[in-house]
Design an enzyme around this catalytic site. Structure first.
Site, PDB file in Angstrom:
ATOM      1  N   THR A   1       0.851  -1.186   0.000  1.00  0.00           N
ATOM      2  CA  THR A   1       0.000   0.000   0.000  1.00  0.00           C
ATOM      3  C   THR A   1       0.896   1.249   0.000  1.00  0.00           C
ATOM      4  OG1 THR A   1      -0.023   0.303   2.396  1.00  0.00           O
ATOM      5  CG2 THR A   1      -1.641  -1.250   1.485  1.00  0.00           C
TER       6      THR A   1
ATOM      7  N   ALA B   1      -1.454  -3.813   8.448  1.00  0.00           N
ATOM      8  CA  ALA B   1      -2.583  -3.017   8.948  1.00  0.00           C
ATOM      9  C   ALA B   1      -2.568  -1.656   8.286  1.00  0.00           C
ATOM     10  CB  ALA B   1      -2.476  -2.843  10.469  1.00  0.00           C
TER      11      ALA B   1
ATOM     12  N   THR C   1      -1.777  -2.615  19.279  1.00  0.00           N
ATOM     13  CA  THR C   1      -1.378  -1.321  19.815  1.00  0.00           C
ATOM     14  C   THR C   1      -1.945  -1.090  21.208  1.00  0.00           C
ATOM     15  OG1 THR C   1      -1.789   1.049  19.515  1.00  0.00           O
ATOM     16  CG2 THR C   1      -3.356  -0.412  18.503  1.00  0.00           C
ATOM     17  N   ASP C   2      -1.291  -0.210  21.971  1.00  0.00           N
ATOM     18  CA  ASP C   2      -1.838   0.167  23.280  1.00  0.00           C
ATOM     19  C   ASP C   2      -3.062   1.066  23.130  1.00  0.00           C
ATOM     20  OD1 ASP C   2      -0.568   2.487  22.405  1.00  0.00           O
ATOM     21  OD2 ASP C   2       0.562   2.830  24.258  1.00  0.00           O
ATOM     22  N   GLU C   3      -3.309   1.554  21.903  1.00  0.00           N
ATOM     23  CA  GLU C   3      -4.436   2.469  21.717  1.00  0.00           C
ATOM     24  C   GLU C   3      -5.782   1.776  21.938  1.00  0.00           C
ATOM     25  OE1 GLU C   3      -4.130   5.229  18.456  1.00  0.00           O
ATOM     26  OE2 GLU C   3      -1.957   4.990  18.357  1.00  0.00           O
TER      27      GLU C   3
ATOM     28  N   TYR D   1      -9.175   3.862  13.972  1.00  0.00           N
ATOM     29  CA  TYR D   1      -7.991   2.988  13.945  1.00  0.00           C
ATOM     30  C   TYR D   1      -7.984   2.053  15.146  1.00  0.00           C
ATOM     31  CZ  TYR D   1      -3.168   1.565  14.947  1.00  0.00           C
ATOM     32  OH  TYR D   1      -2.053   0.827  15.287  1.00  0.00           O
TER      33      TYR D   1
ATOM     34  N   SER E   1     -10.679  -0.553  15.172  1.00  0.00           N
ATOM     35  CA  SER E   1     -10.449  -1.667  14.237  1.00  0.00           C
ATOM     36  C   SER E   1      -9.377  -2.607  14.780  1.00  0.00           C
ATOM     37  CB  SER E   1     -10.089  -1.144  12.840  1.00  0.00           C
ATOM     38  OG  SER E   1      -8.801  -0.539  12.838  1.00  0.00           O
ATOM     39  N   LYS E   2      -8.375  -2.067  15.446  1.00  0.00           N
ATOM     40  CA  LYS E   2      -7.345  -2.938  16.042  1.00  0.00           C
ATOM     41  C   LYS E   2      -7.944  -3.727  17.216  1.00  0.00           C
ATOM     42  CE  LYS E   2      -3.565  -3.352  15.190  1.00  0.00           C
ATOM     43  NZ  LYS E   2      -2.827  -4.195  14.212  1.00  0.00           N
TER      44      LYS E   2
ATOM     45  N   ASN F   1       6.022   3.598  18.423  1.00  0.00           N
ATOM     46  CA  ASN F   1       7.381   3.274  17.971  1.00  0.00           C
ATOM     47  C   ASN F   1       7.994   4.467  17.242  1.00  0.00           C
ATOM     48  OD1 ASN F   1       7.746  -0.205  17.185  1.00  0.00           O
ATOM     49  ND2 ASN F   1       6.300   0.674  18.630  1.00  0.00           N
TER      50      ASN F   1
ATOM     51  N   LYS G   1       4.299  10.179   9.948  1.00  0.00           N
ATOM     52  CA  LYS G   1       4.153  10.023  11.398  1.00  0.00           C
ATOM     53  C   LYS G   1       4.968  11.095  12.118  1.00  0.00           C
ATOM     54  CE  LYS G   1       1.579   6.238  10.999  1.00  0.00           C
ATOM     55  NZ  LYS G   1       1.972   4.856  11.074  1.00  0.00           N
ATOM     56  N   LEU G   2       4.634  11.339  13.398  1.00  0.00           N
ATOM     57  CA  LEU G   2       5.140  12.530  14.099  1.00  0.00           C
ATOM     58  C   LEU G   2       6.670  12.695  14.041  1.00  0.00           C
ATOM     59  CD1 LEU G   2       4.731  15.033  15.892  1.00  0.00           C
ATOM     60  CD2 LEU G   2       4.749  13.514  17.889  1.00  0.00           C
TER      61      LEU G   2
ATOM     62  N   TYR H   1       0.013  19.222  17.310  1.00  0.00           N
ATOM     63  CA  TYR H   1      -1.439  19.242  17.526  1.00  0.00           C
ATOM     64  C   TYR H   1      -1.769  19.833  18.904  1.00  0.00           C
ATOM     65  CZ  TYR H   1      -2.016  15.991  13.555  1.00  0.00           C
ATOM     66  OH  TYR H   1      -2.023  15.393  12.312  1.00  0.00           O
TER      67      TYR H   1
ATOM     68  N   ASN I   1       4.171  15.375  23.736  1.00  0.00           N
ATOM     69  CA  ASN I   1       4.569  15.585  22.337  1.00  0.00           C
ATOM     70  C   ASN I   1       5.466  16.806  22.185  1.00  0.00           C
ATOM     71  OD1 ASN I   1       3.147  13.359  21.528  1.00  0.00           O
ATOM     72  ND2 ASN I   1       1.433  14.490  20.632  1.00  0.00           N
TER      73      ASN I   1
HETATM   74  N1  LIG Z   1       3.717   2.398  14.519  1.00  0.00           N
HETATM   75  C1  LIG Z   1       3.451   2.260  15.804  1.00  0.00           C
HETATM   76  O1  LIG Z   1       3.865   3.087  16.619  1.00  0.00           O
HETATM   77  C2  LIG Z   1       2.674   1.058  16.299  1.00  0.00           C
HETATM   78  C3  LIG Z   1       2.527   0.897  17.661  1.00  0.00           C
HETATM   79  C4  LIG Z   1       1.861  -0.237  18.144  1.00  0.00           C
HETATM   80  C5  LIG Z   1       1.360  -1.175  17.248  1.00  0.00           C
HETATM   81  N2  LIG Z   1       1.496  -0.972  15.901  1.00  0.00           N
HETATM   82  C6  LIG Z   1       0.964  -2.013  15.004  1.00  0.00           C
HETATM   83  O2  LIG Z   1       2.081  -2.618  14.358  1.00  0.00           O
HETATM   84  C7  LIG Z   1       1.730  -3.007  13.034  1.00  0.00           C
HETATM   85  C8  LIG Z   1       2.715  -2.399  12.061  1.00  0.00           C
HETATM   86  O3  LIG Z   1       2.659  -0.981  12.172  1.00  0.00           O
HETATM   87  P1  LIG Z   1       3.559  -0.050  11.246  1.00  0.00           P
HETATM   88  O4  LIG Z   1       3.711   1.246  11.941  1.00  0.00           O
HETATM   89  O5  LIG Z   1       4.748  -0.795  10.818  1.00  0.00           O
HETATM   90  O6  LIG Z   1       2.579   0.142   9.998  1.00  0.00           O
HETATM   91  P2  LIG Z   1       2.923   0.630   8.524  1.00  0.00           P
HETATM   92  O7  LIG Z   1       1.729   1.407   8.083  1.00  0.00           O
HETATM   93  O8  LIG Z   1       4.270   1.246   8.460  1.00  0.00           O
HETATM   94  O9  LIG Z   1       3.013  -0.727   7.682  1.00  0.00           O
HETATM   95  C9  LIG Z   1       1.886  -1.511   7.413  1.00  0.00           C
HETATM   96  C10 LIG Z   1       2.243  -2.478   6.296  1.00  0.00           C
HETATM   97  O10 LIG Z   1       1.094  -3.320   6.064  1.00  0.00           O
HETATM   98  C11 LIG Z   1       0.882  -3.413   4.686  1.00  0.00           C
HETATM   99  N3  LIG Z   1      -0.554  -3.633   4.435  1.00  0.00           N
HETATM  100  C12 LIG Z   1      -1.559  -2.746   4.673  1.00  0.00           C
HETATM  101  N4  LIG Z   1      -2.732  -3.282   4.295  1.00  0.00           N
HETATM  102  C13 LIG Z   1      -2.454  -4.536   3.854  1.00  0.00           C
HETATM  103  C14 LIG Z   1      -3.254  -5.587   3.353  1.00  0.00           C
HETATM  104  N5  LIG Z   1      -4.579  -5.451   3.217  1.00  0.00           N
HETATM  105  N6  LIG Z   1      -2.666  -6.748   3.011  1.00  0.00           N
HETATM  106  C15 LIG Z   1      -1.316  -6.896   3.138  1.00  0.00           C
HETATM  107  N7  LIG Z   1      -0.501  -5.919   3.587  1.00  0.00           N
HETATM  108  C16 LIG Z   1      -1.072  -4.757   3.942  1.00  0.00           C
HETATM  109  C17 LIG Z   1       1.338  -2.089   4.104  1.00  0.00           C
HETATM  110  O11 LIG Z   1       1.635  -2.194   2.721  1.00  0.00           O
HETATM  111  C18 LIG Z   1       2.563  -1.780   4.968  1.00  0.00           C
HETATM  112  O12 LIG Z   1       3.726  -2.323   4.396  1.00  0.00           O
HETATM  113  C19 LIG Z   1       0.294  -2.571  12.834  1.00  0.00           C
HETATM  114  O13 LIG Z   1      -0.537  -3.671  13.050  1.00  0.00           O
HETATM  115  C20 LIG Z   1       0.064  -1.512  13.901  1.00  0.00           C
HETATM  116  O14 LIG Z   1      -1.285  -1.478  14.286  1.00  0.00           O
HETATM  117  C21 LIG Z   1       2.136   0.122  15.420  1.00  0.00           C
END
Ligand SMILES: NC(=O)c1ccc[n+]([C@@H]2O[C@H](COP(=O)([O-])OP(=O)(O)OC[C@H]3O[C@@H](n4cnc5c(N)ncnc54)[C@H](O)[C@@H]3O)[C@@H](O)[C@H]2O)c1
Length: 346
Positions: free
Chosen positions: A34, A81, A130-132, A155, A158-159, A185, A194-195, A212, A254
């Protein structure tokens, strides 16, 4: 182990893929590529034996069945996701589709494969969340694994739904699941919407650094490489059916985080005026959660995990990475929505 990692071309997924390969695991990286994906994130392992990439959508059952049949993984690490809260406000549909329907479809494909293999006890479905999902804290208190779910954005809702599905598949079908819920992260390869990357890249461009509201919102920041290490531990040593909270123990407002990044840039890439002069307060995100903070006692006590870097060390590494990897982020900043104010379409 042979790991099927979903979302391995994203920010955290690619850190997991790189670390898993470094630990000697085989990896099948499944990603729909994506707007948030970047295959350069895994370029360092792409030619290694034991690595395979499959472009597929987790909502596509036939494609998932083929991946399980072709690769027969020992475990699934599910990170794919839609992950940006602001985008979930403007367009929640994609979040329901990928995070809920996609997780359901992946669970069913994993269950079909696992049952077909004779229900091996060692198989794992690790759901990364996520912790959210726990909602928003007041000034005190921490999220434990027993904190009731109270998601407040499309978001996080859905999680939360996906977490419930994973637990249900564990309880009802006996699928050996483990879950983890992590705080915010930061680190290398963080997508520029992202921020942390927004602050670094706007500062480098001499543009306003948007914060924000009054920047009072508190997050518990975790270096992505520490998260990846924790995830591989949860997968291999976590108890089936259990969830683990993962946090950095770094609660920061923040506005203070932005100030820390500006101070690092003042040192590493000095300019005439301090970068903090660029800080601009903008209208707050609708429903912006006030505070997240993780109690990571369980993962520390049961699995012996703790973060390896302080926030100061991790932020310095991150800033230096963005300074050294301009080609990477320049290729991404023209993608749809990047650099725009999102999450205001009400
Ligand atoms: N970023 C954070 O701070 C954070 C914190 C806690 C948990 N998470 C969780 O960790 C996971 C990864 O987060 P991230 O920040 O790396 O996300 P990201 O948005 O950087 O990466 C998501 C990846 O999923 C792929 N993707 C999206 N929809 C898809 C689909 N339908 N089929 C296959 N691939 C698909 C995208 O192409 C992308 O490569 C997520 O589940 C998120 O909820 C993230």
């Amino acid at each position: 182990m042979k790991l099927l990692v979903t979302g391995g071309a994203g920010f955290i997924g690619s850190a997991v893929v790189r670390q898993a390969m470094a630990q000697g695991h085989e990896v099948v990286n499944l990603d729909a590529l994506t707007y948030a994906a970047c295959l350069a994130n895994v370029a360092s392992v792409a030619e290694m034996p034991g690595y395979a990439f499959v472009e597929a959508d987790i909502c596509d059952r036939a494609a998932l069945d083929k991946v399980f049949a072709d690769h027969a993984p020992d475990a699934v690490m599910h990170l794919a996701a839609e992950s940006h809260v602001d985008r979930s406000i403007d367009g929640p549909g994609a979040f329901i589709q990928t995070n809920v329907t996609g997780t359901y479809t992946l669970l069913e494909a994993a269950r079909g494969f696992w049952q077909g293999q004779g229900r091996p006890e060692g198989f794992r479905f690790h759901h990364i969340s996520t912790d959210e999902v726990f909602g928003s804290l007041g000034e005190t208190g921490l999220f434990t694994e027993d904190t009731p779910y109270d998601p407040r954005s499309p978001y996080s809702a859905s999680k939360a739904a996906s977490d419930h599905l994973v637990r249900a598949w564990g309880q009802t079908y006996g699928l050996p699941v483990v879950l983890s819920n992590c705080s915010n992260n930061y680190g290398a390869y963080h997508f520029p919407e992202k921020l942390v990357p927004v602050v670094i890249l706007n500062a480098l461009a001499g543009r306003d650094i948007p914060v924000y509201g009054q920047g009072e919102n508190i997050r518990d920041w975790l270096y992505v490489e520490d998260h990846a290490e924790a995830l591989l531990m949860v997968l291999q040593k976590g108890r089936v059916g259990r969830s683990y909270n993962i946090g950095g123990g770094n609660e920061v407002r923040n506005i203070d985080l932005v100030g820390m990044i500006c101070a690092i840039l003042d040192q590493k890439r000095p300019r005439a005026a301090p970068y903090s002069d660029l800080i601009t307060f903008v209208t707050d995100r609708p429903g912006h959660d006030a505070r997240y903070a993780i109690d990571a006692t369980r993962i520390a006590d049961e699995l012996g995990w703790k973060p390896s870097v302080t926030l100061e060390q991790g932020l310095e590494r991150t800033v230096l990475w963005y300074l050294d990897n301009e080609d990477w982020w320049r290729a991404l900043i023209s993608r749809e929505g990047v650099g725009e104010r999102l999450g205001t379409r009400m």
